[in-house]
Scaffold this active site. Structure first.
Site, PDB file in Angstrom:
ATOM      1  N   GLY A   3       0.826  -1.203   0.000  1.00  0.00           N
ATOM      2  CA  GLY A   3       0.000   0.000   0.000  1.00  0.00           C
ATOM      3  C   GLY A   3       0.858   1.251   0.000  1.00  0.00           C
ATOM      4  CE  LYS A  14       0.782  -9.511   5.447  1.00  0.00           C
ATOM      5  NZ  LYS A  14       1.653 -10.429   4.714  1.00  0.00           N
ATOM      6  CG  ASN A  43      -0.176 -11.553  -2.096  1.00  0.00           C
ATOM      7  OD1 ASN A  43       0.215 -11.222  -3.217  1.00  0.00           O
ATOM      8  ND2 ASN A  43       0.599 -11.524  -1.022  1.00  0.00           N
ATOM      9  CE  LYS A  57       1.991 -10.801  -6.111  1.00  0.00           C
ATOM     10  NZ  LYS A  57       1.691  -9.580  -5.385  1.00  0.00           N
ATOM     11  CG  ASN A 112       2.536 -14.632  -4.215  1.00  0.00           C
ATOM     12  OD1 ASN A 112       3.745 -14.431  -4.257  1.00  0.00           O
ATOM     13  ND2 ASN A 112       1.656 -13.674  -4.357  1.00  0.00           N
ATOM     14  CB  SER A 121       4.941 -11.545   2.513  1.00  0.00           C
ATOM     15  OG  SER A 121       4.055 -12.407   1.835  1.00  0.00           O
ATOM     16  CD  GLU A 150      -1.754 -12.237   2.203  1.00  0.00           C
ATOM     17  OE1 GLU A 150      -2.520 -11.260   2.142  1.00  0.00           O
ATOM     18  OE2 GLU A 150      -0.791 -12.395   1.436  1.00  0.00           O
TER      19      GLU A 150
END
Lengths: 296, 304
Positions: free
Chosen positions: B12, B77, B102, B182, B186, B254, B266
């Site tokens: 952000g 998040k 994400n 992505k 991830n 992350s 996540e």
């Protein structure tokens, strides 16, 4: 009186040595001189499931010790070094391996022509210093013939262990029992080491229990035979109320090398040789190896 | 144009500080951290590393202070999406809200609270060094696309502002391709770093772990294909590219940062999302399921 030498006085070696010293003439082969001195001076204390202290002979020099039965009780990672030290010694003895995973017998067999027994042990404990071991799980040790021995020899040793206050059973063929324990250990130790969880009810409930179940199914598909169902062993172990911390978890938390090669590595290599795909066990093996690599 | 960044963490902040460079854009930031918000209001929002930028903007922890905005960019998040948009939805009554988060399912969550949603995916990464100061680790592209009945022209307006501000952004008709690329990237790498403690480069140089990464990628691709999604690039190439020393060899995923700080990860929106979509479309995803269960186990171990 039977003369027994226990090679390696970690948790398992100490539990064997202390109990056997009540019914046999026991010596202990250790690596550190101060460990030998402490044992010779203070004896070895057992607490937990039993409570007693025994006198026994300890040395760093195998040449000073003799025995009818040698129990090799070091960790798998130290086996090469310990087997090397046994070479040319204990010429009259039968040698018994106790290591996790597969392949310990071959390593010892290559170092001398002793008659060999193999065993798997499910007992567990915690060491509180060089002369004190806590006996936590009084589960059995299984003994079977390996080279130039018979099931009667296995029965004799199992009988001696029972007389000493331990639980033991003899088998004609130990391989199915070894596979049960191999699948159990590869799965439970690996998952514990990666998640940081002790062996608690998470291992028997979704979502983690589903993974444990799938890992065990893969292991069974690669095993020529299993004695006990590793999934039932897993469920029973999580219901004891006391959550055991597998050695692989303790090793990872302490930043020590684990027994991943002997346990998960053995399982994966055996499966590959048999042409059985075990993608989840391969993943577990790679992840624990990666975790070890992260220490440096 | 007034843009509000919802969730001014590392990603952000990259948008906020860069957009604040534009004369014609007024930037607001909504974030839960009072020290961070205070530092931004006093000293500006500072980025260093891949780019050195100081952005002057208005930050607040109180959503009631937010004025009506033309655009929102949600960068919380994933597990905080619902609470963050519920608190700020009033600022976007006539605006469009983009997600650059994400994982899978963010657009659907936003659409429960606001009328106009923009699908998005961003590749730049960084980490919060101290309140008001973010390290910009990796530069990269952002792709935005319509969700629901949002017109492409409106998406272009926001993409254009981001690009002019220094965050190269494309507007495309179907942004699911980059999004799944992505997510697959991830889901196939972050949890491996989190479970082993290895950086991205070290994961990739171990052949056994690299094979596991490929196994996870293959499952993700199969789930994307089953939905008719065409990936805009092969996640495998991105993974190898990121492993180069000059790109992100030393990057701690992350999720690894989360695990080290014992923060909830996540995983439910990454591997958990792939498993969920896989089930809906009849595609088996055993490796993603295994990794999901292991990371859930890690989270459970913190309750011990």
């Amino acid at each position: 009186m039977t003369r027994v030498c226990v090679a390696g006085a970690g948790t398992i070696g100490s539990l064997f040595a202390a109990h056997l010293a009540r019914v046999a003439e026991v010596s202990v082969l250790v690596r550190r001189a101060e460990h030998a001195r402490a044992l010779n001076e203070h004896g070895l204390r057992v607490s937990g499931r039993a409570d007693f202290t025994v006198r026994l002979r300890a040395s760093t020099d195998p040449g000073e010790l003799d025995a009818d039965l040698v129990i090799v009780a070091c960790k798998g990672n130290d086996l090469e070094a310990v087997a090397e030290r046994l070479t040319g010694q204990f010429r009259e003895a039968t040698v018994m391996t106790t290591q996790n995973g597969l392949g310990a017998e071959e390593i010892v067999a290559s170092r001398g022509d002793w008659p060999l027994l193999s065993s798997v042990t499910f007992m567990s404990g915690t060491k509180h210093g060089d002369t004190h071991v806590e006996y936590i799980l009084d589960t059995a040790t299984w003994v079977g013939p390996y080279r130039a021995t018979t099931v009667d020899d296995a029965r004799t040793v199992a009988g001696l262990l029972v007389e000493a206050g331990l639980k033991a059973e003899a088998f004609d063929d130990l391989r199915p029992a070894q596979w049960s324990k191999l699948i159990f250990n590869a799965t439970v130790n690996g998952v514990a080491a990666l998640t940081g969880l002790p062996h608690d009810p998470h291992f028997a409930e979704p979502p983690l229990g589903d993974l444990v179940h799938a890992l065990i199914d893969e292991g069974k598909s690669a095993a020529p035979a299993c004695a006990d169902d590793p999934w039932e062993m897993n469920v029973l172990a999580t219901q004891r109320g006391h959550a055991h911390r597998p050695s692989m978890l303790e090793d990872v938390e302490a930043g020590r090398p684990t027994e991943v090669e002997l346990i998960n590595g053995s399982l994966v290599r055996e499966a590959r040789q048999r042409g059985v795909p075990v993608p989840l066990q391969e993943a577990l093996y790679a992840l624990v190896k990666g975790k070890e690599a992260s220490y440096s | 144009m007034r843009i509000c960044i919802v969730g001014c963490g590392a990603v952000g902040s990259l948008f906020a500080a860069n957009l604040a460079q534009l004369e014609d854009v007024e930037v607001w930031a909504y974030d839960a951290s009072q020290p961070h918000v205070d530092a931004i209001n006093v000293n500006g929002l500072r980025l260093s590393g891949a780019g050195d930028v100081v952005g002057r903007l208005r930050a607040t922890t109180d959503s009631a202070e937010l004025p009506a905005c033309d655009f929102g960019i949600v960068a919380t998040k994933t597990m905080h999406t619902d609470a963050a948009i519920a608190a700020t939805a009033h600022a976007f009554e006539n605006g469009y809200v983009a997600t650059v988060q994400n994982g899978l399912g963010n657009e659907e969550t936003l659409a429960r609270h606001v009328s106009h949603v923009i699908r998005g995916t961003t590749f730049p990464a960084g980490k919060l060094l101290e309140p008001g100061h973010v390290q910009w680790d990796v530069k990269g592209d952002t792709t935005l696309g319509p969700f629901g009945d949002t017109p492409l022209d409106v998406v272009r307006e926001l993409a254009d502002a981001c690009t002019r501000g220094g965050m190269p952004t494309q507007a495309v008709e179907d942004a699911r391709g980059p999004q799944w690329r992505k997510v697959i990237f991830n889901a196939s790498t972050n949890p491996i770093g989190a479970l082993t403690g290895l950086t991205h480069g070290r994961v990739c140089e171990r052949p056994d772990l690299r094979r596991l990464v490929s196994g996870l990628v293959d499952e993700g691709k199969a789930v994307a294909t089953a939905q008719g999604i065409v990936l805009d690039a092969d996640p495998e190439e991105l993974i190898d590219h990121a492993a180069k020393p000059e790109v992100a060899y030393d990057h701690k995923a992350s999720m690894l940062q989360d695990v080290e700080a014992r923060r909830r990860t996540e995983i439910d929106y990454l591997n958990g999302g792939i498993v969920r979509f896989g089930r809906e479309h009849g595609v088996p995803t055993p490796l993603n399921e295994a990794i999901w269960a292991l990371v859930k186990g890690v989270e459970a171990s913190w309750q011990q």
